[in-house]
Design a protein around this motif. Sequence first.
Motif, short mmCIF file in Angstrom:
data_model
loop_
_atom_site.label_atom_id
_atom_site.label_comp_id
_atom_site.label_asym_id
_atom_site.label_seq_id
_atom_site.Cartn_x
_atom_site.Cartn_y
_atom_site.Cartn_z
N THR A 229 -7.97 11.47 -7.27
CA THR A 229 -6.51 12.18 -7.32
C THR A 229 -6.14 11.73 -5.98
O THR A 229 -6.67 12.66 -5.05
CB THR A 229 -5.65 13.01 -8.18
OG1 THR A 229 -6.57 13.99 -6.96
CG2 THR A 229 -6.36 12.93 -9.08
N TRP A 230 -4.63 11.42 -5.75
CA TRP A 230 -3.80 11.63 -4.34
C TRP A 230 -3.71 12.90 -4.23
O TRP A 230 -3.59 14.56 -5.40
CB TRP A 230 -2.25 11.12 -4.25
CG TRP A 230 -2.20 9.49 -4.28
CD1 TRP A 230 -2.81 8.56 -5.05
CD2 TRP A 230 -2.48 8.67 -2.54
NE1 TRP A 230 -2.47 7.20 -4.52
CE2 TRP A 230 -2.27 7.80 -2.96
CE3 TRP A 230 -3.03 9.29 -1.86
CZ2 TRP A 230 -2.19 6.85 -2.03
CZ3 TRP A 230 -2.92 8.21 -1.05
CH2 TRP A 230 -2.62 7.16 -1.12
N GLU A 231 -3.82 13.84 -2.71
CA GLU A 231 -4.30 15.27 -2.64
C GLU A 231 -2.65 15.44 -1.69
O GLU A 231 -2.34 14.65 -0.62
CB GLU A 231 -5.11 15.49 -2.54
CG GLU A 231 -6.37 15.28 -2.91
CD GLU A 231 -7.74 15.98 -2.00
OE1 GLU A 231 -7.71 16.65 -1.59
OE2 GLU A 231 -8.67 15.63 -3.35
N LEU A 267 -6.41 4.05 -9.25
CA LEU A 267 -5.96 3.26 -9.07
C LEU A 267 -5.93 2.10 -7.63
O LEU A 267 -5.06 0.70 -8.21
CB LEU A 267 -4.12 3.50 -9.76
CG LEU A 267 -3.78 4.12 -10.86
CD1 LEU A 267 -2.10 4.31 -10.97
CD2 LEU A 267 -4.48 3.45 -12.27
N CYS A 268 -5.85 3.17 -7.32
CA CYS A 268 -6.14 2.12 -5.61
C CYS A 268 -7.33 0.63 -5.86
O CYS A 268 -8.79 1.52 -6.37
CB CYS A 268 -6.63 2.82 -4.38
SG CYS A 268 -5.65 4.67 -3.86
N HIS A 269 -6.97 -0.06 -5.27
CA HIS A 269 -7.79 -1.59 -5.07
C HIS A 269 -7.97 -2.15 -3.45
O HIS A 269 -6.40 -1.87 -2.76
CB HIS A 269 -7.30 -2.13 -6.52
CG HIS A 269 -8.66 -3.42 -5.65
ND1 HIS A 269 -7.81 -4.91 -6.11
CD2 HIS A 269 -9.54 -3.68 -6.87
CE1 HIS A 269 -9.45 -5.45 -5.54
NE2 HIS A 269 -10.09 -4.61 -6.47
N TYR A 272 -4.83 -4.35 -3.47
CA TYR A 272 -3.40 -3.95 -3.44
C TYR A 272 -2.54 -2.84 -3.01
O TYR A 272 -2.03 -2.92 -2.53
CB TYR A 272 -2.77 -4.05 -5.47
CG TYR A 272 -1.50 -3.02 -6.00
CD1 TYR A 272 -0.40 -4.17 -5.20
CD2 TYR A 272 -1.09 -1.93 -5.72
CE1 TYR A 272 1.22 -2.86 -5.05
CE2 TYR A 272 0.03 -1.25 -6.34
CZ TYR A 272 1.05 -2.07 -5.77
OH TYR A 272 2.32 -0.81 -5.84
N CYS A 273 -3.59 -2.08 -2.97
CA CYS A 273 -3.10 -0.65 -2.19
C CYS A 273 -4.73 -0.15 -1.60
O CYS A 273 -5.00 1.42 -2.44
CB CYS A 273 -2.52 0.63 -3.39
SG CYS A 273 -2.09 1.76 -2.48
N ASN A 274 -4.96 -0.34 -0.25
CA ASN A 274 -6.46 -0.24 -0.03
C ASN A 274 -6.15 0.83 1.20
O ASN A 274 -6.15 1.13 1.63
CB ASN A 274 -6.87 -1.37 1.37
CG ASN A 274 -7.63 -0.86 1.97
OD1 ASN A 274 -8.25 -0.24 1.42
ND2 ASN A 274 -8.45 -2.13 2.39
N ARG A 275 -5.24 2.24 -0.21
CA ARG A 275 -5.56 3.49 0.62
C ARG A 275 -5.97 4.58 -0.29
O ARG A 275 -5.81 5.39 0.44
CB ARG A 275 -3.90 3.97 0.49
CG ARG A 275 -3.12 2.71 1.25
CD ARG A 275 -1.27 3.66 0.77
NE ARG A 275 -0.55 2.85 1.47
CZ ARG A 275 0.11 1.86 1.11
NH1 ARG A 275 -0.17 1.32 0.40
NH2 ARG A 275 1.07 1.03 1.10
N TYR A 276 -7.32 3.84 -0.28
CA TYR A 276 -8.86 5.34 -0.38
C TYR A 276 -9.00 5.34 0.81
O TYR A 276 -10.59 5.98 0.91
CB TYR A 276 -9.32 4.95 -1.82
CG TYR A 276 -9.90 3.42 -1.22
CD1 TYR A 276 -8.81 2.74 -2.36
CD2 TYR A 276 -10.62 3.35 -0.87
CE1 TYR A 276 -8.89 1.18 -2.08
CE2 TYR A 276 -11.54 1.42 -1.08
CZ TYR A 276 -10.38 0.37 -1.43
OH TYR A 276 -10.90 -0.53 -1.55
CU LIG Z 1 -3.91 3.52 -3.34
#
Ligand SMILES: [Cu+2]
Length: 300
Positions: A229-231, A267-269, A272-276
């Motif tokens: 999860t986002w924090e 949901l990060c990939h 699309y959303c390389n934010r991990y």
């Molecule tokens: Cu993401």
Amino acid sequence: MLAVPSNSVSRVTTGSTEGMIRLDGGSFLMGTNSSEGFPTDGEGPVREISLDPFYIDATPVTNAQFREFVRATSYKTEAERFGWSFVFQGHIPAARRAELVKDTVLAAPWWCKVNGASWDHPEGPDSNIESHDEYPVTHVSWTDASEFARWAGKRLPTEAEWEFAARGGLEQKRFPWGNELMPGGRHVCNIWQGEFPTRDLAEDGYAGTSPVKAFPENAYGLYSASGNTWEWCADWFHPSYHLVGTRSNPSGPAEGRARVMRGGSYLCHESYCNRYRVAARTSNTPDSSTGNIGFRCARD
Ligand SMILES: [Cu+2]
């Protein structure tokens, strides 16, 4: 006394540092100059930040811990008061979509506004968190997270504290464990595999959230920093405030409209959303809640 499985996360003892990691602080290089980063998010430039010692939770706050808070205080989350929260489309049974989904987000139509979705009904009114005690609580807003922290005698981490802890003492690596997404070919965090947002292969074992200790901790003992999860962090979000802000114990701008979130989610990939990545950041308004936002606490 109930037997506590060894992998379980401790109960909340308000005012205690149980389940927390004490970090010495000191200086570290925050952010990234990598072309992989999102310049408009303000991931860069890299700057040297110094922090006082602090404690941070080893894991995100779990459903079981949040339940303790609700039982002790009768707290109602913002999602419960508003009557709805955002659920990912893949977590809503197709047969019930028409009945449950009241609206979707124009720019992100996989986010469905579901009446009755809340921290203990994460996929809508008929869902529950039975057997999910050790999973991160979701559908909690920044305000809810702050209220939990206050009850526990803690606070939300600043964004700088979050990144310092997530880096685990490594300098300028992409992830909390190093540069490779899959060291030795193994999944070490809970993100998306497949084609987002329609085809979720769940090769890491999870299509939604995972237990907070499902994957290995970093060198500081921090679990679940990337993915899952986002924090929420304490700071107001601004894409360039850090260019002018203090580099000693920074706590973000004095005001804003959205709060910082770190770590990415299931949901990060990359596509699309390389934010991990550990330098990545995003934000949401403080009353927002979704099925992929949680938090952990810190304290002095
Ligand atoms: Cu993401």
